[in-house]
Write an enzyme that holds these catalytic residues in place. Structure first.
Site, PDB file in Angstrom:
ATOM      1  N   HIS A 294      22.084 -28.843 147.277  1.00 41.13           N
ATOM      2  CA  HIS A 294      20.894 -29.669 147.556  1.00 41.13           C
ATOM      3  C   HIS A 294      20.371 -30.276 146.256  1.00 41.13           C
ATOM      4  CE1 HIS A 294      16.759 -30.783 148.616  1.00 41.13           C
ATOM      5  NE2 HIS A 294      16.327 -29.957 147.672  1.00 41.13           N
TER       6      HIS A 294
ATOM      7  N   ASP B  83      23.665 -61.977 135.113  1.00 41.47           N
ATOM      8  CA  ASP B  83      24.244 -60.758 135.669  1.00 41.47           C
ATOM      9  C   ASP B  83      24.118 -59.667 134.611  1.00 41.47           C
ATOM     10  OD1 ASP B  83      25.852 -58.804 137.016  1.00 41.47           O
ATOM     11  OD2 ASP B  83      26.831 -60.432 138.088  1.00 41.47           O
TER      12      ASP B  83
ATOM     13  N   TRP C 182      21.866 -25.152 140.523  1.00 39.74           N
ATOM     14  CA  TRP C 182      22.346 -26.428 139.966  1.00 39.74           C
ATOM     15  C   TRP C 182      22.537 -26.350 138.462  1.00 39.74           C
ATOM     16  CZ3 TRP C 182      20.289 -30.203 136.601  1.00 39.74           C
ATOM     17  CH2 TRP C 182      19.008 -29.940 136.104  1.00 39.74           C
TER      18      TRP C 182
ATOM     19  N   SER D 155      29.986 -42.132 134.843  1.00 41.86           N
ATOM     20  CA  SER D 155      29.371 -43.273 135.512  1.00 41.86           C
ATOM     21  C   SER D 155      28.016 -43.605 134.886  1.00 41.86           C
ATOM     22  CB  SER D 155      29.211 -42.956 137.001  1.00 41.86           C
ATOM     23  OG  SER D 155      28.307 -43.837 137.595  1.00 41.86           O
ATOM     24  N   SER D 156      27.222 -42.560 134.626  1.00 40.39           N
ATOM     25  CA  SER D 156      25.888 -42.782 134.041  1.00 40.39           C
ATOM     26  C   SER D 156      26.001 -43.390 132.655  1.00 40.39           C
ATOM     27  CB  SER D 156      25.130 -41.463 133.905  1.00 40.39           C
ATOM     28  OG  SER D 156      24.794 -40.987 135.161  1.00 40.39           O
TER      29      SER D 156
ATOM     30  N   HIS E 235      16.386 -31.029 129.828  1.00 41.92           N
ATOM     31  CA  HIS E 235      15.021 -31.519 129.773  1.00 41.92           C
ATOM     32  C   HIS E 235      14.928 -33.028 129.632  1.00 41.92           C
ATOM     33  CE1 HIS E 235      10.945 -30.755 130.479  1.00 41.92           C
ATOM     34  NE2 HIS E 235      10.713 -31.748 129.660  1.00 41.92           N
TER      35      HIS E 235
ATOM     36  N   GLU F 110      16.938 -34.918 130.873  1.00 42.63           N
ATOM     37  CA  GLU F 110      17.320 -35.332 132.224  1.00 42.63           C
ATOM     38  C   GLU F 110      16.102 -35.471 133.142  1.00 42.63           C
ATOM     39  OE1 GLU F 110      19.960 -36.327 133.774  1.00 42.63           O
ATOM     40  OE2 GLU F 110      19.397 -36.022 135.872  1.00 42.63           O
TER      41      GLU F 110
ATOM     42  N   TYR G 231      13.220 -36.378 132.325  1.00 41.69           N
ATOM     43  CA  TYR G 231      12.539 -37.642 131.999  1.00 41.69           C
ATOM     44  C   TYR G 231      13.379 -38.826 132.409  1.00 41.69           C
ATOM     45  CZ  TYR G 231       9.162 -34.678 129.946  1.00 41.69           C
ATOM     46  OH  TYR G 231       8.222 -33.713 129.808  1.00 41.69           O
TER      47      TYR G 231
ATOM     48  N   SER H 201       4.224 -49.121 137.155  1.00 39.11           N
ATOM     49  CA  SER H 201       3.529 -50.055 136.273  1.00 39.11           C
ATOM     50  C   SER H 201       3.680 -51.506 136.732  1.00 39.11           C
ATOM     51  CB  SER H 201       4.057 -49.918 134.840  1.00 39.11           C
ATOM     52  OG  SER H 201       3.877 -48.598 134.391  1.00 39.11           O
TER      53      SER H 201
ATOM     54  N   HIS I  42      11.394 -24.269 126.911  1.00 34.42           N
ATOM     55  CA  HIS I  42      10.410 -23.816 127.903  1.00 34.42           C
ATOM     56  C   HIS I  42      11.065 -23.483 129.241  1.00 34.42           C
ATOM     57  CE1 HIS I  42       9.575 -28.285 129.030  1.00 34.42           C
ATOM     58  NE2 HIS I  42      10.397 -27.779 129.895  1.00 34.42           N
ATOM     59  N   HIS I  43      12.357 -23.797 129.391  1.00 32.27           N
ATOM     60  CA  HIS I  43      13.056 -23.386 130.613  1.00 32.27           C
ATOM     61  C   HIS I  43      13.578 -21.963 130.493  1.00 32.27           C
ATOM     62  CE1 HIS I  43      13.140 -27.407 132.435  1.00 32.27           C
ATOM     63  NE2 HIS I  43      13.184 -27.833 131.198  1.00 32.27           N
TER      64      HIS I  43
ATOM     65  N   THR J  71       1.690 -38.611 128.404  1.00 30.96           N
ATOM     66  CA  THR J  71       1.654 -38.722 129.859  1.00 30.96           C
ATOM     67  C   THR J  71       0.236 -39.015 130.328  1.00 30.96           C
ATOM     68  OG1 THR J  71       3.407 -37.070 129.874  1.00 30.96           O
ATOM     69  CG2 THR J  71       2.423 -37.612 131.985  1.00 30.96           C
TER      70      THR J  71
ATOM     71  N   LYS K  32      -0.574 -42.590 129.987  1.00 26.68           N
ATOM     72  CA  LYS K  32      -0.038 -43.420 131.075  1.00 26.68           C
ATOM     73  C   LYS K  32      -0.915 -43.335 132.321  1.00 26.68           C
ATOM     74  CE  LYS K  32       4.280 -44.293 131.275  1.00 26.68           C
ATOM     75  NZ  LYS K  32       4.845 -45.241 130.319  1.00 26.68           N
TER      76      LYS K  32
ATOM     77  N   ARG L 149      12.379 -17.583 143.900  1.00 28.08           N
ATOM     78  CA  ARG L 149      13.122 -18.695 144.471  1.00 28.08           C
ATOM     79  C   ARG L 149      14.579 -18.297 144.675  1.00 28.08           C
ATOM     80  NH1 ARG L 149      14.159 -22.602 139.194  1.00 28.08           N
ATOM     81  NH2 ARG L 149      15.243 -23.879 140.694  1.00 28.08           N
TER      82      ARG L 149
END
Lengths: 179, 525
Positions: free
Chosen positions: B77, B106, B142, B169-170, B253, B255, B257, B268, B302-303, B328, B331, B450
């Site tokens: 998932h 293009d 994951w 690909s990315s 991390h 990722e 963002y 925006s 922090h993870h 943040t 923003k 979890r």
């Protein structure tokens, strides 16, 4: 005009590919970097070797040491601590025993890897002799008791009253055979 | 480059049709549409897995799936939603919008753009197809932490391969996006006059180029540990599973963002349009986005507050993480200041944008709670974390994707979508989202872990509320699908400038945007 943009694009793309490759290299370089940091800060010892203890024995203080045993790779053998909890004085040399029974029908080469909780206790826990220093070979059906001789250093922080030492046994027969 | 060149001359006005068109297309609009459809399909696939998870968690005990399958479902998932739904959606937006917004004909590398897309479906098949192999899909979560990811069966290899392909690909997509933005802007569009969405994607693309190779390295090491006798992460050979966590989160991390900066860009655009005021604090938005991106490289720890890092390390990661709240906050302040005294109307995109600002902020605050080391040690791996990242990823990233889809659908299809149904979709989504995920904060605070299919009976009520909300949330998305299909098939004709307050080059071309746009660079004032 058109070609000049195409050329500019190709140049920029090359630079970006180089950045990506450098970052890939950086990712791999994190491995030795990480090991260096852990060595330098004493978070982990990459080599498990015998250590010397300083002589003083602090009879006034008692620390509880727990011994835990676990298996990896679903090894079909039993691995247990015979002395599960011992009370020691810092500086005092102590012997505990672990027992392995190889229930499989094949020869197994195993490597035990120690781990401490709390981690702050690790630098003060000195092993003078341990079956984890070497790979251990077990014949089919063999049962063997193995010793750990250790000393808890008197420098152990005062707030640590209980230390757990856990050994995990890994089956390294395949890797050992390759060498 | 040859291809685009020829394309522009030969294919003008007549292009391949049917399946062949999409298979060989180098047109940024076709590729954008394919990315968006791919993303929507994966959103439903991942959503289906989420509903199986929520059905299992409706009651304590094991009812529907066994614990192995449950772990596989949570793992796939997450991977499907992150790499299959959220990221391709933003790439789809980038493909459609960036050339239109910067006035380019293009993307810079049109052929590579086609490859970037067509790598995605095989990767998705590997990921989802791994449920069918012996032993089932990867069940390691994951994050693919060893030792589980070293012990798993062939499905772990399939997952690793899928991650490799999607990473490639990315990276290709990002190189394309950076090059398009830096080299192909209309004359007069300086960097500091670029639309905000373009800015956020420029920064995101750099983040992707920087961290995707690190992830590729990490999973390659997993692969060699699994099959080639190395011991990077295998404790038996002197390796260290904790090292995988460090390398993984160095990618992981930034990722997160990568999944939120383009969302900031979309929001925006929507808020100024429907507040009929220019974006407040444009320059500070650019600097805030850049600061968030830079800070994202130094907060990975922090993870992993619970792995036993030294106190100094924990403190550093705690303070660095809290620092991110500052840009943040800038923003969020700017979005609110844009709305302040604006002539606001609440069409569906604006509803999603306003909900984004408030709900994403809740997710941001729960993130700050989790950034506090001693608090995190208690809440680590509880449902509080699940609630936190669904607030930032669903009511953050996905709300912005839905808002952006409604916002640009008139430009893409040439028709206005059904506003009434759009609003029904919004309200059902916003309400059921909160029913699903708000109670999970309480579950986490009460200690429910979890990734576990069973739980203690005292957690039952909140889990039942959450599961009911989840089914409502899942079913509401069928309305979204219906509105999109209806909008493609017909509706009120959209004007070139589909929204009264809309600004930007994309609104100067007709709706639907012609197959070829800006063959000569537009004038940008």
């Amino acid at each position: 005009m058109e070609t000049s943009i195409a050329q500019k694009n190709a140049v920029l793309a090359k630079k970006l590919v180089i950045i990506a490759l450098i970052m890939g290299g950086f990712g791999l370089a994190l491995v030795p970097f990480y090991r260096q940091i852990c060595e330098a800060t004493g978070i982990s010892q990459s080599r498990i070797v015998a250590q010397k203890a300083s002589g003083e024995v602090d009879m006034a203080r008692t620390v509880t040491v727990e011994f835990v045993a676990s298996n990896s790779n679903w090894l079909n053998w039993s691995f247990e601590a015979l002395d599960k909890i011992v009370q020691v004085h810092p500086g005092q040399q102590t012997v505990v025993n672990y027992r392995v029974v190889n229930n499989t029908g094949r020869k197994i080469i195993g490597q035990a890897v120690p781990s401490y909780a709390p981690t702050e206790a690790a630098p003060f826990f000195k092993k003078l002799q341990c079956f984890c220093f070497d790979q251990q070979t077990f014949a089919p059906g063999e049962s063997r008791d193995m010793q750990v001789i250790f000393v808890v250093e008197p420098g152990l922080p005062a707030d640590i009253q209980r230390i757990s030492l856990s050994y995990t046994f890994f089956d390294v027969t395949a890797e050992a055979g390759n060498k | 480059m040859e291809a685009t060149h020829d394309h522009a001359h030969d294919d003008h006005g007549h292009h391949p049709t049917g399946l062949v068109r999409y298979f060989f297309t180098t047109n940024h609009k076709d590729i954008g549409s394919m990315y968006l459809w791919f993303s929507l399909i994966m959103f439903f696939v991942g959503g289906f897995m989420a509903l199986v998870i929520r059905a299992e968690l409706f009651q304590p005990g094991i009812q529907i799936v066994n614990p192995d399958v449950f772990n596989q479902l949570t793992t796939i998932h997450a991977l499907v939603m992150i790499f299959g739904a959220v990221m391709p959606a933003f790439v789809g937006f980038a493909n459609w919008q960036i050339p239109l917004m910067v006035g380019a004909s293009d993307m810079a590398f049109a052929r590579m753009n086609n490859w970037s897309f067509w790598l995605m479906p095989p990767a998705a098949l590997l990921l989802v197809g791994s449920f069918l192999v012996p032993g089932g899909a990867a069940g390691s979560g994951w994050t693919l932490y060893p030792p589980l990811s070293i012990q798993g069966g062939i499905s772990v290899d399939m997952t690793i391969l899928a991650v490799h392909i999607m990473g490639a690909s990315s990276i290709m997509g990002s190189i394309n996006i950076v090059t398009t933005i830096l080299n192909m802007r209309a004359p007069g569009m300086t960097l500091m006059r670029m639309p905000m969405f373009v800015w956020t994607w420029l920064i995101t693309a750099y983040l992707l180029i920087a961290v995707m190779p690190v992830l590729a390295g990490a999973v390659t090491m997993l692969l060699t540990d699994r099959h080639f006798g190395t011991h990077f992460f295998n404790a038996a050979g002197g390796g260290d599973p904790t090292m995988f966590m460090h390398i993984f989160w160095f990618f992981g991390h930034p990722e997160v963002y990568i999944m939120i900066l383009p969302a900031f860009g979309i929001i925006s655009h929507i808020i100024p349009t429907f507040a009929r005021k220019p974006l407040f604090g444009y320059a500070s938005m650019v600097y805030a986005t850049s600061s968030i991106a830079l800070l994202s490289f130094i907060v990975w720890g922090h993870h992993m507050f619970t792995v036993g890092m030294p106190a100094a390390g924990n403190l550093f990661f705690m303070y660095a993480t809290m620092l991110i709240a500052v840009p943040t906050g800038v923003k969020v302040f700017n979005w609110i200041a844009t709305m302040w005294k604006g002539s606001m109307t609440f069409e569906t995109p604006m509803l999603f944008a306003v909900a984004f600002v408030s709900l994403f902020t809740i997710g941001g605050f729960s993130g700050l709670v989790l950034a506090i080391t001693p608090v995190d040690i208690t809440l680590h791996n509880t449902y509080y974390v699940v609630a936190h990242f669904h607030y930032v990823l669903f009511s953050g990233a996905i709300f912005s994707i839905m808002g952006g889809a409604y916002y640009w659908l008139p430009k893409w299809t040439g028709h206005m979508y059904d506003e009434k149904l759009g609003k029904v979709h919004f309200w059902l989504t916003a309400i059921s989202f909160n029913i699903t995920f708000f109670p999970q904060h309480f579950l986490g605070l009460a200690g429910m872990p979890r990734r576990i299919p069973d739980y203690a009976p005292q957690f039952t009520e909140f889990n039942q509320i959450s599961s009911v909300g989840a089914f409502l949330l899942g079913l509401s998305q069928l309305i979204f699908l219906y509105v999109i299909i209806k909008c493609i098939r017909g509706g009120v004709k959209a004007e070139a400038k589909s929204w009264e307050g809309a600004e930007g080059l994309e609104w100067t071309v007709p709706s639907p945007a012609p197959y070829h746009t800006f063959e000569t660079p537009p004038a940008f004032h």
